[in-house]
Motif scaffolding. Structure first.
Motif, mmCIF file in Angstrom:
data_model
loop_
_atom_site.group_PDB
_atom_site.id
_atom_site.type_symbol
_atom_site.label_atom_id
_atom_site.label_comp_id
_atom_site.label_asym_id
_atom_site.label_seq_id
_atom_site.Cartn_x
_atom_site.Cartn_y
_atom_site.Cartn_z
ATOM 1 N N CYS A 38 0.844 -1.204 0.000
ATOM 2 C CA CYS A 38 0.000 0.000 0.000
ATOM 3 C C CYS A 38 0.876 1.249 0.000
ATOM 4 C CB CYS A 38 -0.886 -0.031 1.236
ATOM 5 S SG CYS A 38 -1.950 1.405 1.403
ATOM 6 N N SER A 40 0.469 3.761 1.720
ATOM 7 C CA SER A 40 0.697 4.248 3.084
ATOM 8 C C SER A 40 1.903 3.549 3.727
ATOM 9 C CB SER A 40 -0.567 4.121 3.937
ATOM 10 O OG SER A 40 -1.019 2.805 3.965
ATOM 11 N N HIS A 65 -0.869 -4.542 5.792
ATOM 12 C CA HIS A 65 -2.164 -4.375 6.461
ATOM 13 C C HIS A 65 -3.321 -4.703 5.504
ATOM 14 C CE1 HIS A 65 -1.057 -0.358 4.836
ATOM 15 N NE2 HIS A 65 -2.318 -0.334 4.457
ATOM 16 N N ASP A 155 -8.033 -2.981 2.328
ATOM 17 C CA ASP A 155 -7.799 -1.571 2.645
ATOM 18 C C ASP A 155 -8.326 -0.669 1.526
ATOM 19 O OD1 ASP A 155 -6.927 0.831 3.671
ATOM 20 O OD2 ASP A 155 -4.855 0.546 3.038
HETATM 21 ZN ZN LIG Z 1 -3.177 1.053 3.190
#
Ligand SMILES: [Zn+2]
Ligand SMILES: [Zn+2]
Length: 368
Positions: A38, A40, A65, A155
């Motif tokens: 991801c 992030s 995640h 996510d």
């Molecule tokens: Zn994420």
């Protein structure tokens, strides 16, 4: 087992050998099927430090995640979960006993200040590894649906679903319009989820032509960029403006575009992490329009999203990578040259379609 561990701020993660975890009471050991890389994560290791990150995100831990997998083993006290079954992992982990957690809104936990992590791969060991342990409460069943393709739903998909669901009161009447700005992973899900859950006309825009083409195939009306873009969008709404704008980019420019097209009593949801700021005043804004942000989604919503996926209602665009190539996947994420979500597949063989990833763009500077 092999795992991708984030050890220090402003340092790239490393592929390391660690002990396979042991499931505690109320947990399962999950054999990881897919683990999404991801953006992030890149923010975590390349941009954040002790001054700007929440203390719960402090390293060191295994990343990942956005995880799916098969139950390998159950810990003490676990009943009703069969080994071999495929599940998604709800990543957020609140205190478990406040009112928000009771609603499955672990992302909004009342006691976050006293928590030592935000979730798996977000302060706790995540699923960028061969195995991980997961509390049974965080498992969402996939039944017969493909677990590797499901990883980005955890996510990216959930973030889009939550943002759309909160905007539904603006979109449930006839003749409504939604606008999706930014057609990466989250934006492609937003287009599809709007199509599944509303009768609204879905407008979409992005600077990448192929992302626009994909959104058009999925039912969106593409509005190209350019000087008079806001005027063209307003025209498509019959002059009323857009009832729900989803800004998956979040720069000053995209928020300004959202503000210039939003309808009276419309809603602008800023989901993108670009950190743009804006002026918001009584005289600069249509009456009763609202500007808000969202963060991931709830455990219950992940169950709802899984039901849509199991019913074959969602397309997921992925580029698979072997666990050994995870750092390569992150490098491509840093350069913005990834098409579709990079999903790390730790078990089995993976062939990466090199045509799907363009190399040689400039990387963001990261030490290590
Ligand atoms: Zn994420
Ligand atoms: Zn809580």
């Amino acid at each position: 087992m092999k795992a991708v561990r984030f050890d220090a701020w402003k340092t790239r993660p490393a592929l390391v050998d660690v002990d396979r975890p042991v499931p505690g009471p109320g947990e399962v050991l999950l054999k990881v099927a897919g683990s999404g890389a991801c953006h992030s994560d890149v923010a975590l290791y390349a941009i954040f430090d002790q001054d700007i990150a929440m203390p719960q995100l402090r390293p060191s831990y295994i990343l990942g995640h956005e995880v799916t997998g098969w139950v390998e083993e159950t810990g003490p006290g676990v009943v009703g979960i069969e080994p071999g079954t495929a599940h998604m992992v709800y990543a957020a982990r609140g205190c478990g006993h406040c009112a928000s957690c009771a609603r499955g809104e672990d992302t909004l936990c009342d006691n976050v200040a006293s928590m030592t992590s935000l979730g798996s791969g977000l302060g706790l060991d995540g699923g960028m590894a061969e195995y991980m342990t997961v509390p049974v409460r965080n498992l969402v069943p996939l039944e017969g649906a493909d677990p590797i393709k499901a990883a980005p739903l955890v996510d990216a998909g959930l973030t889009a679903y939550h943002a759309v669901k909160l905007a539904l009161p603006r979109l449930t009447s006839g003749g409504r319009t939604a606008l999706v700005i930014g057609l990466g992973g989250v934006g492609q899900f937003a287009v599809q989820i709007l199509g599944e859950m509303t009768a609204a006309t879905v407008l979409a825009t992005d600077i990448k032509a192929e992302a626009c083409d994909l959104a058009a195939e999925r039912g969106a009306t593409v509005v190209e960029g350019g000087e008079d873009q806001a005027a063209r969008i307003r025209e498509l709404t019959g002059g009323r403006g857009v009832d729900a704008v989803f800004d998956l980019v979040g720069t000053e420019d995209t928020i300004r575009l959202a503000q210039s097209v939003v309808a009276v009593r419309g809603r602008i949801t800023v989901v993108g992490l670009a950190g743009g700021r804006t002026d918001w005043g009584f005289y600069t804004t249509p009456f009763e329009a609202e500007l808000t942000g969202t963060y991931m989604g709830t455990l219950e919503e992940l169950h709802e999203l899984a039901a849509l996926y199991r019913a074959g209602r969602l397309e997921v665009d992925i580029t698979p990578f072997a666990l050994e190539d995870a750092l390569d996947a992150y490098a491509r994420l840093e350069t913005g040259t990834m098409l579709g979500r990079a999903v790390i597949v730790p078990h089995g063989t993976v062939t990466v379609d090199d045509a799907a990833v363009a190399a040689d763009a400039e990387a963001v500077p990261v030490a290590g």
